[in-house]
Write a protein that holds these residues in place. Sequence first.
Motif, mmCIF file in Angstrom:
data_model
loop_
_atom_site.group_PDB
_atom_site.id
_atom_site.type_symbol
_atom_site.label_atom_id
_atom_site.label_comp_id
_atom_site.label_asym_id
_atom_site.label_seq_id
_atom_site.Cartn_x
_atom_site.Cartn_y
_atom_site.Cartn_z
ATOM 1 N N ALA A 177 3.669 59.697 -19.122
ATOM 2 C CA ALA A 177 3.036 58.635 -18.333
ATOM 3 C C ALA A 177 3.159 58.894 -16.836
ATOM 4 O O ALA A 177 2.363 58.377 -16.044
ATOM 5 N N ASP A 178 4.154 59.693 -16.441
ATOM 6 C CA ASP A 178 4.357 59.987 -15.021
ATOM 7 C C ASP A 178 3.629 61.251 -14.580
ATOM 8 O O ASP A 178 3.715 61.638 -13.416
ATOM 9 N N MET A 179 2.944 61.909 -15.504
ATOM 10 C CA MET A 179 2.294 63.175 -15.190
ATOM 11 C C MET A 179 0.778 63.011 -15.159
ATOM 12 O O MET A 179 0.217 62.173 -15.869
ATOM 13 N N ILE A 180 0.140 63.810 -14.326
ATOM 14 C CA ILE A 180 -1.325 63.905 -14.333
ATOM 15 C C ILE A 180 -1.664 65.368 -14.601
ATOM 16 O O ILE A 180 -1.609 66.200 -13.694
ATOM 17 N N PRO A 181 -1.976 65.704 -15.845
ATOM 18 C CA PRO A 181 -2.261 67.107 -16.183
ATOM 19 C C PRO A 181 -3.436 67.656 -15.388
ATOM 20 O O PRO A 181 -4.371 66.930 -15.036
ATOM 21 N N ASP A 182 -3.366 68.937 -15.115
ATOM 22 C CA ASP A 182 -4.439 69.609 -14.394
ATOM 23 C C ASP A 182 -5.659 69.749 -15.303
ATOM 24 O O ASP A 182 -5.541 70.134 -16.471
ATOM 25 N N GLU A 183 -6.829 69.441 -14.772
ATOM 26 C CA GLU A 183 -8.057 69.477 -15.571
ATOM 27 C C GLU A 183 -8.351 70.876 -16.108
ATOM 28 O O GLU A 183 -8.827 71.035 -17.232
ATOM 29 N N THR A 184 -8.068 71.884 -15.305
ATOM 30 C CA THR A 184 -8.322 73.254 -15.755
ATOM 31 C C THR A 184 -7.452 73.604 -16.957
ATOM 32 O O THR A 184 -7.912 74.242 -17.912
ATOM 33 N N ALA A 185 -6.201 73.171 -16.915
ATOM 34 C CA ALA A 185 -5.299 73.428 -18.041
ATOM 35 C C ALA A 185 -5.784 72.705 -19.291
ATOM 36 O O ALA A 185 -5.763 73.259 -20.398
ATOM 37 N N LEU A 186 -6.240 71.475 -19.127
ATOM 38 C CA LEU A 186 -6.741 70.708 -20.268
ATOM 39 C C LEU A 186 -7.994 71.346 -20.854
ATOM 40 O O LEU A 186 -8.175 71.380 -22.075
ATOM 41 N N ASP A 187 -8.859 71.859 -19.994
ATOM 42 C CA ASP A 187 -10.093 72.493 -20.473
ATOM 43 C C ASP A 187 -9.811 73.808 -21.192
ATOM 44 O O ASP A 187 -10.562 74.218 -22.073
ATOM 45 N N THR A 188 -8.726 74.470 -20.802
ATOM 46 C CA THR A 188 -8.418 75.782 -21.382
ATOM 47 C C THR A 188 -7.859 75.670 -22.795
ATOM 48 O O THR A 188 -8.117 76.526 -23.645
ATOM 49 N N LEU A 189 -7.093 74.612 -23.051
ATOM 50 C CA LEU A 189 -6.493 74.436 -24.380
ATOM 51 C C LEU A 189 -7.254 73.341 -25.123
ATOM 52 O O LEU A 189 -7.192 72.175 -24.746
ATOM 53 N N PRO A 190 -8.001 73.683 -26.169
ATOM 54 C CA PRO A 190 -8.859 72.703 -26.845
ATOM 55 C C PRO A 190 -8.094 71.660 -27.652
ATOM 56 O O PRO A 190 -6.916 71.823 -27.964
ATOM 57 N N LYS A 191 -8.806 70.610 -27.981
ATOM 58 C CA LYS A 191 -8.218 69.477 -28.697
ATOM 59 C C LYS A 191 -7.643 69.885 -30.046
ATOM 60 O O LYS A 191 -6.587 69.383 -30.461
ATOM 61 N N SER A 192 -8.322 70.786 -30.737
ATOM 62 C CA SER A 192 -7.842 71.207 -32.056
ATOM 63 C C SER A 192 -6.461 71.839 -31.967
ATOM 64 O O SER A 192 -5.623 71.665 -32.861
ATOM 65 N N VAL A 193 -6.199 72.552 -30.881
ATOM 66 C CA VAL A 193 -4.903 73.219 -30.714
ATOM 67 C C VAL A 193 -3.813 72.210 -30.355
ATOM 68 O O VAL A 193 -2.723 72.233 -30.928
ATOM 69 N N VAL A 194 -4.100 71.317 -29.413
ATOM 70 C CA VAL A 194 -3.062 70.365 -28.997
ATOM 71 C C VAL A 194 -2.706 69.413 -30.131
ATOM 72 O O VAL A 194 -1.551 68.993 -30.264
ATOM 73 N N ARG A 195 -3.669 69.074 -30.961
ATOM 74 C CA ARG A 195 -3.369 68.210 -32.107
ATOM 75 C C ARG A 195 -2.557 68.959 -33.161
ATOM 76 O O ARG A 195 -1.640 68.403 -33.763
ATOM 77 N N ARG A 196 -2.894 70.218 -33.370
ATOM 78 C CA ARG A 196 -2.185 71.001 -34.391
ATOM 79 C C ARG A 196 -0.720 71.191 -34.021
ATOM 80 O O ARG A 196 0.160 71.131 -34.876
ATOM 81 N N PHE A 197 -0.442 71.410 -32.738
ATOM 82 C CA PHE A 197 0.931 71.684 -32.314
ATOM 83 C C PHE A 197 1.614 70.473 -31.668
ATOM 84 O O PHE A 197 2.785 70.567 -31.292
ATOM 85 N N THR A 198 0.906 69.348 -31.545
ATOM 86 C CA THR A 198 1.421 68.155 -30.860
ATOM 87 C C THR A 198 2.000 68.552 -29.505
ATOM 88 O O THR A 198 3.202 68.476 -29.246
ATOM 89 N N CYS A 199 1.121 69.011 -28.644
ATOM 90 C CA CYS A 199 1.526 69.442 -27.312
ATOM 91 C C CYS A 199 0.461 69.032 -26.305
ATOM 92 O O CYS A 199 -0.635 68.608 -26.689
ATOM 93 N N LEU A 200 0.791 69.149 -25.030
ATOM 94 C CA LEU A 200 -0.151 68.786 -23.975
ATOM 95 C C LEU A 200 0.063 69.720 -22.788
ATOM 96 O O LEU A 200 1.157 69.753 -22.214
ATOM 97 N N PRO A 201 -0.958 70.507 -22.415
ATOM 98 C CA PRO A 201 -0.810 71.385 -21.245
ATOM 99 C C PRO A 201 -0.792 70.547 -19.974
ATOM 100 O O PRO A 201 -1.588 69.610 -19.829
ATOM 101 N N LEU A 202 0.108 70.879 -19.055
ATOM 102 C CA LEU A 202 0.232 70.089 -17.832
ATOM 103 C C LEU A 202 -0.374 70.802 -16.626
ATOM 104 O O LEU A 202 -1.313 70.318 -16.024
ATOM 105 N N PHE A 203 0.162 71.953 -16.288
ATOM 106 C CA PHE A 203 -0.394 72.731 -15.181
ATOM 107 C C PHE A 203 0.272 74.096 -15.160
ATOM 108 O O PHE A 203 1.246 74.342 -15.875
ATOM 109 N N VAL A 204 -0.273 74.973 -14.333
ATOM 110 C CA VAL A 204 0.299 76.310 -14.174
ATOM 111 C C VAL A 204 1.339 76.248 -13.066
ATOM 112 O O VAL A 204 1.066 75.769 -11.966
#
Length: 338
Positions: A162-189
């Motif tokens: 809730a305190d983080m704002i993930p980088d849009e580029t990072a979110l676009d690079t890792l697709p929804k199917s992957v983040v759901r499969r691994f229960t993860c969320l890319p934040l930034f580089v």
Amino acid sequence: MKLDVYKEWLGIPEGPRPPDHYALLRLVQFDDDVDRIRKNYKKLNSHVRKYATGQYSNESQELLNELAKAMLCLTDAERKREYDAGLGREFDDEASSGTATLLGNLQREGVISSAQANEAKSHAERTGLSLRDAVVQLKLANQEQATRAYASELGLAYVDIADMIPDETALDTLPKSVVRRFTCLPLFVDGDRVLVACASEPSHELEEEIRLRFGAAMRPVLSTPQAIKAGIDQYYAAGLRKENAPPPKKATATNKIAEVVTKKKPVSQMTDAEKAERFQMGIVLICVTFVILGNLDAWVLYNIVWKLFMPSWFPFVATIVLGGPIMFLIYQSYIRKR
């Protein structure tokens, strides 16, 4: 004149830019109080978010990322020690004190007692739950307390999504199917690493997925499963971003052979290296053909068919009958210069 966000928004006096992590988070240098570090981060994060919309949205996002990187560094014991040493801090005791277990961390923080730790351990063994899930199910600790203790056991930093704002580029690079499969969320580089919030200790499969998609190694941090799932629902809402193509696969010898076999490029357009590769492939295919047919004749067909009318010293009927035409086709396709 460029806006000095450190001075105008955070009240940091003029000096080195960017300021060190302690100055950025308004802490006394070498402060080791993790709770105070997180408290200051939350306060500053909330303040900078006020500028997230409007003409200073880019500056706000960059500063939020800086604050997050500073907090994550100072709440990770190993990274903090390295960072402090770089600032000139001297440590009296160089020996490592080791990493406490999840239950040990909760006991040290006064969340559970020794008896409750034993109760959680027995419950986990009896039900097959992890210790983190066991203490939460028994209501001995909440999800955040349990996950923070688990992160400390693994030697990882803990983040509140809730305190983080993930980088849009990072979110676009890792697709929804992957983040759901691994229960993860890319934040930034972060430098040469990709910061990824995980619900549990990351698998090698996830690390490889991150490496292939970002071209960089992963730096995992932990958050509660509920927070990550809520983040996925928020940042990967339907229609918000497109699914990326699968990551490129590693080149293998099999792929290389298949590529050469299926190549339809005219010989006249090939380079010398491609012609040599084509010739070598032709020789390999001829050898493989005769080995297969020869063994088929000697060990299978002779005992079933050829021995009825062929002498024992010449069992290679299929090799002669089929080998010739096959060799001619290979010669025409791979060896002949056209």
